[in-house]
Enzyme design. Structure first.
Site, short mmCIF file in Angstrom:
data_model
loop_
_atom_site.label_atom_id
_atom_site.label_comp_id
_atom_site.label_asym_id
_atom_site.label_seq_id
_atom_site.Cartn_x
_atom_site.Cartn_y
_atom_site.Cartn_z
N SER A 77 0.84 -1.19 0.00
CA SER A 77 0.00 0.00 0.00
C SER A 77 0.88 1.24 0.00
O SER A 77 2.00 1.23 0.52
CB SER A 77 -0.91 0.02 1.24
OG SER A 77 -1.56 1.27 1.38
N TYR A 104 -2.15 -1.07 10.21
CA TYR A 104 -2.20 -1.24 8.76
C TYR A 104 -0.89 -0.82 8.09
O TYR A 104 -0.27 -1.59 7.36
CB TYR A 104 -3.37 -0.47 8.17
CG TYR A 104 -3.56 -0.70 6.69
CD1 TYR A 104 -4.20 -1.86 6.25
CD2 TYR A 104 -3.09 0.20 5.75
CE1 TYR A 104 -4.37 -2.10 4.89
CE2 TYR A 104 -3.26 -0.03 4.39
CZ TYR A 104 -3.90 -1.18 3.96
OH TYR A 104 -4.06 -1.42 2.62
#
Length: 264
Positions: A140, A154
């Site tokens: 990401s 995350y």
């Protein structure tokens, strides 16, 4: 009898970027193994793609620590040799760290870190038997920026995935194996629907990426041997700016903008 044609195994293939990666590989004539929890979706996608390539379905929940060994055993039972591994399955735990029970965080780490590490370890011998093995890890853009307020684990998980990809790329370069960490920004998928944050997102339309474009970009980057791949010129520019500015400045900007993008 083990297949001599290498398959691409895609986790989280039932929707979003994973589904689009599977579709792109099918378009390129690469046989597929589709892995995810939602059996009906996997079967429907496999039935559609079998018009182009062989497509196998292995239902698995990567939050189960036994899932990677189960997947490897099922591949051996079916005589399937994996040439390409796509570690795509993932999600987020919304809110600040103490707003979720520890069990939720432990499950998250099992899916995002432990399962990726073990599945790669189990399938790497097969991948290395080919002259053109590939590992595509869907990380990401969050891994390239200061961590945001909320979804505490995350970004760390995605940073780990980038570093894991770099190490794997170096370790396997002499075997012809390309390893890529794909780092997309905000992408149209079910990700924010699953976390329940879709209605809270405050992201300009121009910052959203198309999942099919992201999938194609990642596959092509992996074929070139590009270790870090960031789709979208806006995100590449932001990543460069974040690296150049002092860390305290980047942190201050993230603190100011986190809630504008994703209110807690």
């Amino acid at each position: 009898m083990t297949s001599t044609t290498g398959y691409a195994l895609v986790t989280g293939a039932s929707s979003g970027i994973g589904e689009q990666i599977a579709r792109e590989y099918a378009r390129r004539g690469v046989p597929l193994v589709l892995v995810a929890r939602r059996v009906e979706r996997l079967e429907a996608l496999a039935a559609e793609l079998r018009g182009q390539v062989p497509a196998e379905v292995i239902p698995a929940d990567l939050s189960d620590p036994a899932a990677p060994s189960h997947i490897a055993a099922e591949l051996e039972r079916r005589g399937i040799a994996v040439r390409i591994l796509v570690n795509n399955a993932g999600y987020g735990v919304p809110g600040r760290y103490l707003s979720s029970p520890w069990e939720a965080h432990a499950t998250f780490q099992q899916v995002m870190v432990n399962a990726v590490a073990e599945l790669t370890w189990r399938l790497l011998p097969s991948i290395r038997r080919f002259d053109d093995g590939r590992i595509l890890n869907v990380a990401s853009f969050a891994a390239l920026m200061p961590a945001a307020d909320g979804q505490t684990l995350y970004a760390p998980a995605k940073i780990w995935l980038v570093k894991f990809s770099e190490a794997m790329a170096l370790e396997n370069a002499d075997r012809g194996v390309h390893v890529t960490a794909l780092c997309p920004g905000f992408t149209w998928s079910e990700f924010h629907d699953v976390t329940g944050t879709r209605s809270k997102m405050r992201v300009p339309a121009k910052m959203w990426l198309d999942a099919a474009v992201v999938a194609r970009f990642g596959i092509e980057a992996c074929e070139r041997g590009q270790v870090l791949a960031v789709p979208g010129w806006r995100y590449r520019l932001l990543g460069t700016l974040a690296r150049l500015m002092p860390h305290r400045v980047a942190m201050a900007l993230m603190a100011r903008n986190s809630r504008k993008v994703r209110p807690l």
